[in-house]
Write a protein that holds these residues in place. Sequence first.
Motif, mmCIF file in Angstrom:
data_model
loop_
_atom_site.group_PDB
_atom_site.id
_atom_site.type_symbol
_atom_site.label_atom_id
_atom_site.label_comp_id
_atom_site.label_asym_id
_atom_site.label_seq_id
_atom_site.Cartn_x
_atom_site.Cartn_y
_atom_site.Cartn_z
ATOM 1 N N CYS A 193 0.836 -1.192 0.000
ATOM 2 C CA CYS A 193 0.000 0.000 0.000
ATOM 3 C C CYS A 193 0.874 1.246 0.000
ATOM 4 O O CYS A 193 1.813 1.357 0.784
ATOM 5 C CB CYS A 193 -0.911 0.004 1.220
ATOM 6 S SG CYS A 193 -2.124 -1.331 1.212
ATOM 7 N N ILE A 209 -0.134 7.618 2.049
ATOM 8 C CA ILE A 209 -1.147 8.564 1.625
ATOM 9 C C ILE A 209 -0.552 9.868 1.122
ATOM 10 O O ILE A 209 -1.088 10.516 0.228
ATOM 11 C CB ILE A 209 -2.131 8.832 2.794
ATOM 12 C CG1 ILE A 209 -3.354 9.616 2.304
ATOM 13 C CG2 ILE A 209 -1.456 9.557 3.925
ATOM 14 C CD1 ILE A 209 -4.231 8.841 1.374
ATOM 15 N N LYS A 241 -6.534 10.441 -2.356
ATOM 16 C CA LYS A 241 -6.742 10.873 -0.967
ATOM 17 C C LYS A 241 -8.228 11.044 -0.671
ATOM 18 O O LYS A 241 -8.713 10.707 0.410
ATOM 19 C CB LYS A 241 -5.991 12.175 -0.714
ATOM 20 C CG LYS A 241 -4.482 12.050 -0.733
ATOM 21 C CD LYS A 241 -3.828 13.392 -0.462
ATOM 22 C CE LYS A 241 -2.310 13.268 -0.493
ATOM 23 N NZ LYS A 241 -1.638 14.559 -0.241
ATOM 24 N N ASN A 250 -9.818 7.628 -0.362
ATOM 25 C CA ASN A 250 -9.430 7.042 0.920
ATOM 26 C C ASN A 250 -10.206 7.687 2.067
ATOM 27 O O ASN A 250 -10.628 7.018 3.017
ATOM 28 C CB ASN A 250 -7.930 7.214 1.137
ATOM 29 C CG ASN A 250 -7.468 6.539 2.418
ATOM 30 O OD1 ASN A 250 -7.355 5.324 2.492
ATOM 31 N ND2 ASN A 250 -7.201 7.347 3.439
ATOM 32 N N HIS A 251 -10.441 8.990 1.943
ATOM 33 C CA HIS A 251 -11.216 9.709 2.960
ATOM 34 C C HIS A 251 -12.676 9.256 2.981
ATOM 35 O O HIS A 251 -13.272 9.088 4.052
ATOM 36 C CB HIS A 251 -11.135 11.212 2.687
ATOM 37 C CG HIS A 251 -12.130 12.024 3.472
ATOM 38 N ND1 HIS A 251 -12.002 12.251 4.828
ATOM 39 C CD2 HIS A 251 -13.276 12.659 3.068
ATOM 40 C CE1 HIS A 251 -13.017 12.986 5.240
ATOM 41 N NE2 HIS A 251 -13.807 13.251 4.202
ATOM 42 N N CYS A 305 -13.020 5.036 3.799
ATOM 43 C CA CYS A 305 -12.424 4.480 5.011
ATOM 44 C C CYS A 305 -13.554 4.090 5.972
ATOM 45 O O CYS A 305 -14.328 4.945 6.416
ATOM 46 C CB CYS A 305 -11.485 5.500 5.659
ATOM 47 S SG CYS A 305 -10.699 4.910 7.169
#
Length: 327
Positions: free
Chosen positions: A29, A32, A40, A43-44, A47
């Motif tokens: 991975c 970030i 990003k 991912n935000h 999550c």
Amino acid sequence: MGIPWFFGFFIIFLLEWTNAIKDPSFIGCKLIEHTSMMMKLKNHLFCEYDSTVRPTTNHQVVTNVTMELVPRFLDFDDYSSTMTLHSWMILNWKDEHLTWDPSNFNGITSLHISSDEIWVPDLSVYNSGDMSLEQNGVPSTKCLLINTGSVMCIPALSYVTKCITDFTFWPYDKHVCRIRFGSWSHTGEEINFHFDKKGYEMDGYVNNTEWSLKISSATKTVKKFDCCPNDTFPILIYTFLVDRQSGMVHVTVVTPAITMVVLTLTVLWLDSRSTERIAMAGINFICHFLCLFDLHWQVPHNGENVPHICKYLDKLTVRLRNIERFH
């Protein structure tokens, strides 16, 4: 010597593993801070996101879903009384779990995502004409996500439904088909479906060479059942009129029927003692037989009412036989 050698090997392995993690080429991975702003943002958003949870922060608040049907083309089987409608379905709703501030992500206000990654309504066809066909939920497609949480998906779908067929005026027959949409497992207090404007758009429809399609109405009804007196179940109903394009059938059926009428009148006009009348009557009888035989293969056999053209030809044949028997 064995123990110091073991600890030395372990320290070297630990240092190499630490350097590998810090190396950008390390297979794993990515950190970030080394990714793009779009990564990003994803991912935000995702999550700890759960696509099985209804997209509201308060479970007592209803999720409103608007839908618009965009028919593309039609397949109609008059022998099985089934209609297959190939169309797009425009679905809109709000996912309160997928919101963000664009100022924190370089002004990004929208994101293209797969429907498999997010919650989608379990839109189902209640009156499916093919129980072996999966018509529940939304198939995998690309969706547009706005920073306010607004989601729009446009899946390509095929709906199969049974129709009310009436062949009384065949080959100028018209049939009524209905598709009933609703949630398969949620009540109206959880997911409430609405029409977007009038609920359908026919601009993209491609005409069928044999059948023409018209949406006569799009209505919403709310049902209640004895099992759940405090719950409602909204149902969206599309009513279609399917008309036969009778140009080809008119040439192959109606025109020969009119020709036989003229032929029958010609037989009656000729002298009863003439050889021409006997020959004409024989030809007329054979033509009637061939026409009825052709109708046997062309007219669908699943209608409740006998088509008028079959009654007409049957009566015409009986009268012709009586006239020939009389003479």
